[in-house]
Scaffold this active site. Structure first.
Site, short mmCIF file in Angstrom:
data_model
loop_
_atom_site.label_atom_id
_atom_site.label_comp_id
_atom_site.label_asym_id
_atom_site.label_seq_id
_atom_site.Cartn_x
_atom_site.Cartn_y
_atom_site.Cartn_z
N HIS A 1 0.94 -1.07 -0.06
CA HIS A 1 0.14 0.25 -0.05
C HIS A 1 0.89 1.22 -0.01
CE1 HIS A 1 1.05 0.18 4.27
NE2 HIS A 1 0.62 -1.18 4.34
N HIS B 1 4.14 1.29 2.26
CA HIS B 1 5.26 0.50 1.78
C HIS B 1 5.81 1.44 0.62
CE1 HIS B 1 2.62 -3.25 2.94
NE2 HIS B 1 3.74 -3.15 3.58
N LYS C 1 4.85 2.88 11.83
CA LYS C 1 3.87 2.37 12.12
C LYS C 1 3.87 1.06 13.19
CE LYS C 1 -0.35 0.25 11.58
NZ LYS C 1 -0.12 -0.95 11.15
N ASP C 2 4.98 0.52 12.80
CA ASP C 2 5.23 -0.75 13.78
C ASP C 2 6.67 -0.21 14.55
OD1 ASP C 2 3.92 -3.20 12.71
OD2 ASP C 2 4.94 -2.43 10.60
N VAL D 1 2.10 6.58 7.06
CA VAL D 1 1.31 7.16 6.11
C VAL D 1 -0.20 6.95 6.43
CG1 VAL D 1 0.84 7.11 3.42
CG2 VAL D 1 3.10 6.67 4.31
O1 PAF Z 1 6.77 -5.13 8.90
C1 PAF Z 1 6.78 -6.12 8.44
O2 PAF Z 1 5.96 -6.14 7.28
C2 PAF Z 1 7.29 -7.38 8.77
O3 PAF Z 1 7.36 -7.46 10.21
C3 PAF Z 1 8.79 -7.58 8.27
C4 PAF Z 1 9.77 -6.36 8.80
C5 PAF Z 1 8.73 -7.55 6.76
C6 PAF Z 1 9.35 -8.96 8.83
O4 PAF Z 1 8.64 -10.11 8.38
#
Ligand code: PAF
Length: 284
Positions: free
Chosen positions: A34, A37, A149-150, A176
């Site tokens: 999305h 990314h 976000k994470d 975003v």
């Molecule tokens: O953030 C993510 O999409 C996942 O945790 C990652 C970093 C690709 C690891 O699988």
């Protein structure tokens, strides 16, 4: 854009690029790309000669009752989207190649992996740090880009890179959001129309926290209780956690101090979908 599936092929391609003196960026993703990314890929382009986007729905970071099998996958769509922002290589390994039979090795970042998301998802970060280490070893990047976000994932990965002397620069890119504030996530796809409307409460509760702090509230308990009231006013919402922590250590902060930055993060179930969001707030 080159598509690479085999680990040995990716390894050789990365090695060749390094020998040519190219600077490599990696953007690890689980696909179903999305705009969040795509912003990571755009930032990666600014920091490297070659951008490798990886797509791998990593089984080891999903708990037994989580959404591994239903996690959205659409490689054709991802290929078009990654190419549209000029990712140079798309690396799409198979689960069998990443975790062959008799796979035995995991990377664990202690403490930071055990709080917040780690409390609700006990083996989640063990899976993340393991797969990220493998992807780093396969793609041999100079720089790696992750999303805010994470937030906890970025903190855990930064700690891992520091502790294990991994010579890769980690860049964290702002969240975003959709027009109504919902943080972009592949999991937003799971929401029904009514749930989608209610899901804006995560960001609205973070905005409320910010307002309360700006008006002088310094007790985390007061902020959490107002956020809780707002979130639970939505019939489909169920709070997993709301937390105010010190961003480097993820230690809970009970009284906010002027000049310090606090990470306000939360996980909320909207129906059967678990969403997360956060803001970093500098205390006035
Ligand atoms: O953030 C993510 O999409 C996942 O945790 C990652 C970093 C690709 C690891 O699988």
């Amino acid at each position: 854009m080159k598509i690479i599936e085999a680990i040995h092929e990716m390894h050789h391609a990365a090695e060749d690029l390094r020998q040519q003196g190219k600077r490599i960026a990696v953007v690890p993703t689980m696909g179903y790309l999305h705009d969040g990314h795509l912003s990571l890929i755009r930032v990666a382009k600014q920091h490297a000669d070659v951008v490798i986007t990886t797509i791998f729905v990593n089984p080891t970071q999903f708990g037994p009752n989580e959404d591994f099998t239903k996690y959205p996958r659409d490689l054709d769509r991802d290929k078009k989207l990654a190419a549209s922002v000029e990712s140079d290589i798309l690396f799409v390994p198979s689960a069998e190649a990443m975790y062959p039979e008799l796979y035995r090795t995991y990377v664990i970042v202690e403490q930071l992996s055990e709080v917040l998301e780690g409390k609700s998802r006990p083996s989640h970060f063990r899976g993340v740090t393991t797969v990220v280490t493998k992807l780093f070893n396969i793609t041999r990047p100079h720089v790696a880009v992750f999303g805010q976000k994470d937030a906890q994932q970025a903190i855990v990965i930064n700690q891992m890179v520091k502790d294990l002397n991994v010579d890769i620069e980690i860049i964290v890119v702002p969240i975003v959001r959709e027009h109504d504030g919902l943080a972009m996530s592949s999991r937003n796809l799971y929401l029904s129309a009514t749930e989608r409307m209610q899901s804006t409460v995560l960001f609205r509760s973070l905005q409320l926290a910010e307002e309360l702090i700006d008006r002088g509230e310094r007790q985390s308990s007061g902020i959490i209780s107002e956020m809780t009231k707002l979130i639970t006013s939505q019939p489909s919402a169920r709070i997993d956690y709301i937390s105010l922590t010190e961003p480097a250590t993820l230690q809970e902060v009970s009284t906010l101090c002027s000049g310090k930055t606090v990470l306000i993060s939360l996980a909320v179930w909207i129906g059967t979908t678990r969403l997360i969001d956060n803001i970093l707030k500098v205390i006035p």
